[in-house]
Design an enzyme around this catalytic site. Sequence first.
Site, PDB file in Angstrom:
ATOM      1  N   ASP A   1       3.245   4.950 -11.067  1.00 62.94           N
ATOM      2  CA  ASP A   1       1.879   4.325 -10.310  1.00 62.94           C
ATOM      3  C   ASP A   1       1.373   3.709 -11.549  1.00 62.94           C
ATOM      4  OD1 ASP A   1       0.182   3.429  -8.737  1.00 62.94           O
ATOM      5  OD2 ASP A   1      -0.467   4.884  -8.486  1.00 62.94           O
ATOM      6  N   LEU A   2      -0.559   3.077 -11.622  1.00 67.24           N
ATOM      7  CA  LEU A   2      -0.605   2.495 -12.507  1.00 67.24           C
ATOM      8  C   LEU A   2      -1.928   2.906 -12.571  1.00 67.24           C
ATOM      9  CD1 LEU A   2      -1.700   0.415 -15.047  1.00 67.24           C
ATOM     10  CD2 LEU A   2      -2.212  -0.495 -13.078  1.00 67.24           C
ATOM     11  N   ASP A   3      -2.875   2.908 -11.354  1.00 65.16           N
ATOM     12  CA  ASP A   3      -4.294   3.001 -11.657  1.00 65.16           C
ATOM     13  C   ASP A   3      -4.689   5.022 -10.764  1.00 65.16           C
ATOM     14  OD1 ASP A   3      -5.539   0.365 -12.063  1.00 65.16           O
ATOM     15  OD2 ASP A   3      -4.969   0.504  -9.462  1.00 65.16           O
TER      16      ASP A   3
ATOM     17  N   THR B   1      -8.179   4.575 -14.515  1.00 68.42           N
ATOM     18  CA  THR B   1      -8.996   3.508 -13.700  1.00 68.42           C
ATOM     19  C   THR B   1      -9.497   3.656 -12.092  1.00 68.42           C
ATOM     20  OG1 THR B   1      -6.864   2.394 -12.580  1.00 68.42           O
ATOM     21  CG2 THR B   1      -7.890   1.258 -14.870  1.00 68.42           C
TER      22      THR B   1
ATOM     23  N   LYS C   1      -7.256   5.488  -2.427  1.00 69.47           N
ATOM     24  CA  LYS C   1      -5.805   5.599  -3.461  1.00 69.47           C
ATOM     25  C   LYS C   1      -4.511   5.253  -2.924  1.00 69.47           C
ATOM     26  CE  LYS C   1      -8.562   9.437  -6.604  1.00 69.47           C
ATOM     27  NZ  LYS C   1      -8.181  10.148  -7.170  1.00 69.47           N
ATOM     28  N   GLY C   2      -4.001   4.379  -3.540  1.00 66.08           N
ATOM     29  CA  GLY C   2      -2.574   3.387  -3.537  1.00 66.08           C
ATOM     30  C   GLY C   2      -2.480   3.207  -2.569  1.00 66.08           C
TER      31      GLY C   2
ATOM     32  N   SER D   1       3.125  -0.594  -8.598  1.00 66.40           N
ATOM     33  CA  SER D   1       1.951  -0.055  -8.406  1.00 66.40           C
ATOM     34  C   SER D   1       1.261  -1.264  -6.703  1.00 66.40           C
ATOM     35  CB  SER D   1       1.212  -0.955  -9.999  1.00 66.40           C
ATOM     36  OG  SER D   1      -0.476  -0.867  -8.905  1.00 66.40           O
ATOM     37  N   ALA D   2       0.196  -0.914  -6.439  1.00 62.97           N
ATOM     38  CA  ALA D   2      -0.628  -1.544  -5.017  1.00 62.97           C
ATOM     39  C   ALA D   2      -1.562  -2.677  -5.790  1.00 62.97           C
ATOM     40  CB  ALA D   2      -1.351  -1.035  -4.098  1.00 62.97           C
TER      41      ALA D   2
ATOM     42  N   ASN E   1      -4.444  -6.698  -9.931  1.00 65.23           N
ATOM     43  CA  ASN E   1      -4.543  -6.401 -11.392  1.00 65.23           C
ATOM     44  C   ASN E   1      -2.914  -5.724 -12.238  1.00 65.23           C
ATOM     45  OD1 ASN E   1      -6.727  -7.888 -11.073  1.00 65.23           O
ATOM     46  ND2 ASN E   1      -8.124  -6.337  -9.730  1.00 65.23           N
TER      47      ASN E   1
ATOM     48  N   LYS F   1       1.999   0.681   0.387  1.00 61.72           N
ATOM     49  CA  LYS F   1       2.093   2.552   0.412  1.00 61.72           C
ATOM     50  C   LYS F   1       1.046   2.702   1.717  1.00 61.72           C
ATOM     51  CE  LYS F   1       2.495   2.735  -4.861  1.00 61.72           C
ATOM     52  NZ  LYS F   1       1.581   2.765  -5.987  1.00 61.72           N
TER      53      LYS F   1
ATOM     54  N   GLU G   1       2.501   9.330  -8.740  1.00 60.78           N
ATOM     55  CA  GLU G   1       1.548   9.089  -8.438  1.00 60.78           C
ATOM     56  C   GLU G   1       0.959  10.030  -7.972  1.00 60.78           C
ATOM     57  OE1 GLU G   1       0.231   6.948  -5.637  1.00 60.78           O
ATOM     58  OE2 GLU G   1       1.396   5.509  -5.979  1.00 60.78           O
ATOM     59  N   ASP G   2      -0.286   9.690  -8.121  1.00 61.86           N
ATOM     60  CA  ASP G   2      -1.502   9.845  -7.953  1.00 61.86           C
ATOM     61  C   ASP G   2      -2.681  10.139  -6.582  1.00 61.86           C
ATOM     62  OD1 ASP G   2      -2.427   7.543  -7.933  1.00 61.86           O
ATOM     63  OD2 ASP G   2      -4.599   8.246  -8.393  1.00 61.86           O
TER      64      ASP G   2
HETATM   65  C1  BG6 Z   1      -4.309   1.378  -6.540  1.00 53.39           C
HETATM   66  C2  BG6 Z   1      -5.106   1.359  -6.150  1.00 53.39           C
HETATM   67  O1  BG6 Z   1      -3.379   1.538  -7.211  1.00 53.39           O
HETATM   68  O2  BG6 Z   1      -4.124  -0.243  -6.126  1.00 53.39           O
HETATM   69  C3  BG6 Z   1      -6.713   1.570  -5.190  1.00 53.39           C
HETATM   70  O3  BG6 Z   1      -5.467   3.092  -6.395  1.00 53.39           O
HETATM   71  C4  BG6 Z   1      -6.537  -0.059  -5.085  1.00 53.39           C
HETATM   72  O4  BG6 Z   1      -7.055   2.132  -4.672  1.00 53.39           O
HETATM   73  C5  BG6 Z   1      -5.070  -0.999  -4.891  1.00 53.39           C
HETATM   74  O5  BG6 Z   1      -7.700  -0.519  -3.822  1.00 53.39           O
HETATM   75  C6  BG6 Z   1      -5.170  -2.487  -5.156  1.00 53.39           C
HETATM   76  O6  BG6 Z   1      -6.022  -2.945  -6.526  1.00 53.39           O
HETATM   77  P1  BG6 Z   1      -6.526  -3.767  -7.392  1.00 53.39           P
HETATM   78  O7  BG6 Z   1      -6.124  -3.814  -8.571  1.00 53.39           O
HETATM   79  O8  BG6 Z   1      -5.412  -4.877  -6.137  1.00 53.39           O
HETATM   80  O9  BG6 Z   1      -7.897  -4.463  -5.564  1.00 53.39           O
HETATM   81 MG    MG Z   2      -2.711   5.524  -8.469  1.00 50.40          MG
END
Ligand code: BG6
Ligand code: MG
Length: 218
Positions: free
Chosen positions: A9-11, A17, A45-46, A114-115, A118, A145, A169-170
Amino acid sequence: MNKKGFIFDLDGVIVDTAKYHFLAWQRLAKSLDINFTEEENEQLKGVSRVRSLEKILAWGNKTISKEQFTLLMAKKNEEYLSYIAEMDSSEILPDIPKILNILIEKKQGIALGSASKNARTILDRVDLKKHFDAIVDGNDVSKAKPDPEVFLNAAKMLNIEPADCIVFEDSVAGVEAANTANMISIGIGNSNVLGQADFVFRDFTEISEEFITNLIKK
Ligand code: BG6
Ligand code: MG
């Protein structure tokens, strides 16, 4: 040597982030007179951007027009982007480069799941994109997710069976997605929150090379 797929996972896993998402959502919620706690934030989150706003509105018992919904999502992302515009590799979480190097050296599959829409921008900013054999992010999936789609797509791109994949995953939603995908789930964070994961570590500094080697041997 066995080849496994390691899906990150990224964030909150690769980069710090999660705090920026929290700040931006909190500010937006406040502007709507909605308050949410750090505990409630775990549920964001996620989770996709759309689903996050839906949850916040439900917590505040608010209904808004479709137009306002679209506007608020754009506003949240604008603030979030202003935080990540300043990012550089100093925001890579501790020992991520070390773990990636171990996996590269051992010729393992490495993917991002990642969800976030960005995700590619962030990987570029912190100069880690080159290490990933596959990238699946919020632009590539139709189900967020805890649906396992993002991880199953990553496994497919790596050409590795889901049962041979390991997910870092966090988030509660992400751990659930990994478990549903029949992958090994490794929670990064608080074990009280991520209790459904197969293993939980506070952060990557707690993960030894031996642990990774054992996962590869399984
Ligand atoms: C997930 C984050 O990775 O991405 C969430 O944990 C976030 O907090 C989701 O809402 C969507 O991200 P973005 O950058 O497309 O708004
Ligand atoms: Mg995450």
